[in-house]
Design a protein around this motif. Structure first.
Motif, PDB file in Angstrom:
ATOM      1  N   ILE A 159       0.839  -1.203   0.000  1.00 40.97           N
ATOM      2  CA  ILE A 159       0.000   0.000   0.000  1.00 40.97           C
ATOM      3  C   ILE A 159       0.875   1.254   0.000  1.00 40.97           C
ATOM      4  CG2 ILE A 159      -1.656   1.360   1.352  1.00 40.97           C
ATOM      5  CD1 ILE A 159      -2.876  -1.356   2.250  1.00 40.97           C
ATOM      6  N   LEU A 160       1.913   1.239   0.811  1.00 41.46           N
ATOM      7  CA  LEU A 160       2.788   2.410   0.888  1.00 41.46           C
ATOM      8  C   LEU A 160       3.538   2.647  -0.426  1.00 41.46           C
ATOM      9  CD1 LEU A 160       4.189   2.025   4.519  1.00 41.46           C
ATOM     10  CD2 LEU A 160       2.326   3.506   3.719  1.00 41.46           C
ATOM     11  N   PHE A 161       4.051   1.594  -1.026  1.00 43.71           N
ATOM     12  CA  PHE A 161       4.724   1.754  -2.318  1.00 43.71           C
ATOM     13  C   PHE A 161       3.749   2.254  -3.382  1.00 43.71           C
ATOM     14  CE2 PHE A 161       8.268  -1.086  -0.894  1.00 43.71           C
ATOM     15  CZ  PHE A 161       9.298  -0.204  -1.176  1.00 43.71           C
ATOM     16  N   TYR A 162       2.549   1.718  -3.370  1.00 44.97           N
ATOM     17  CA  TYR A 162       1.545   2.145  -4.349  1.00 44.97           C
ATOM     18  C   TYR A 162       1.256   3.639  -4.195  1.00 44.97           C
ATOM     19  CZ  TYR A 162      -2.639   1.900  -7.266  1.00 44.97           C
ATOM     20  OH  TYR A 162      -3.565   2.089  -8.263  1.00 44.97           O
ATOM     21  N   ALA A 163       1.109   4.080  -2.960  1.00 49.41           N
ATOM     22  CA  ALA A 163       0.840   5.493  -2.705  1.00 49.41           C
ATOM     23  C   ALA A 163       2.033   6.367  -3.102  1.00 49.41           C
ATOM     24  CB  ALA A 163       0.511   5.701  -1.229  1.00 49.41           C
ATOM     25  N   ALA A 164       3.223   5.919  -2.754  1.00 45.19           N
ATOM     26  CA  ALA A 164       4.418   6.708  -3.058  1.00 45.19           C
ATOM     27  C   ALA A 164       4.618   6.863  -4.562  1.00 45.19           C
ATOM     28  CB  ALA A 164       5.645   6.053  -2.428  1.00 45.19           C
ATOM     29  N   ASN A 165       4.160   5.901  -5.306  1.00 45.69           N
ATOM     30  CA  ASN A 165       4.373   5.895  -6.761  1.00 45.69           C
ATOM     31  C   ASN A 165       3.193   6.491  -7.535  1.00 45.69           C
ATOM     32  OD1 ASN A 165       6.166   5.022  -8.958  1.00 45.69           O
ATOM     33  ND2 ASN A 165       4.438   3.704  -9.493  1.00 45.69           N
TER      34      ASN A 165
END
Length: 108
Positions: free
Chosen positions: A12-18
């Motif tokens: 979830i965090l990687f998806y948001a950061a990207n």
């Protein structure tokens, strides 16, 4: 794809950061606070191999394991909000993604 609780949050965090099309150093540094270096690198590699649909399907599949209570959902959303604010600016896309993830975690 079944994930561990830590990997679920990291996805979830990687998806948001990207969401803006790039992972910047401040965002990666903020994500790194939640895990060790090996897990960070493994999850970044996994994330980069997945498309949007696959990521959203994976979130839907794993939320039944790790986001069943309001407390669990709020913990994830707090981490997400912290990440979005890591670069000291919030884009419209990041705000919309937050709302989308919030709704996704609450859906049955």
């Amino acid at each position: 794809m079944k994930l561990s609780k830590e990997n679920f949050k990291l996805l979830i965090l990687f998806y948001a950061a990207n969401i803006d099309g790039q992972l910047n150093a401040n965002e990666i540094k903020a994500i790194a606070k939640h895990t060790d270096q090996t897990t960070l690198e493994d999850n970044m590699e996994l994330f980069q191999q997945m498309g949007d649909t696959e990521i959203l399907d994976c979130i839907r599949e794993n939320k039944a394991l790790y986001a069943t209570t309001e407390t669990e959902r709020q913990e994830i959303l707090n981490e997400l909000k912290s990440l979005i604010q890591a670069d000291n600016r919030q884009s419209v896309m990041e705000k919309r993604l937050y709302v989308t993830i919030e709704k996704l975690l609450k859906m049955n």
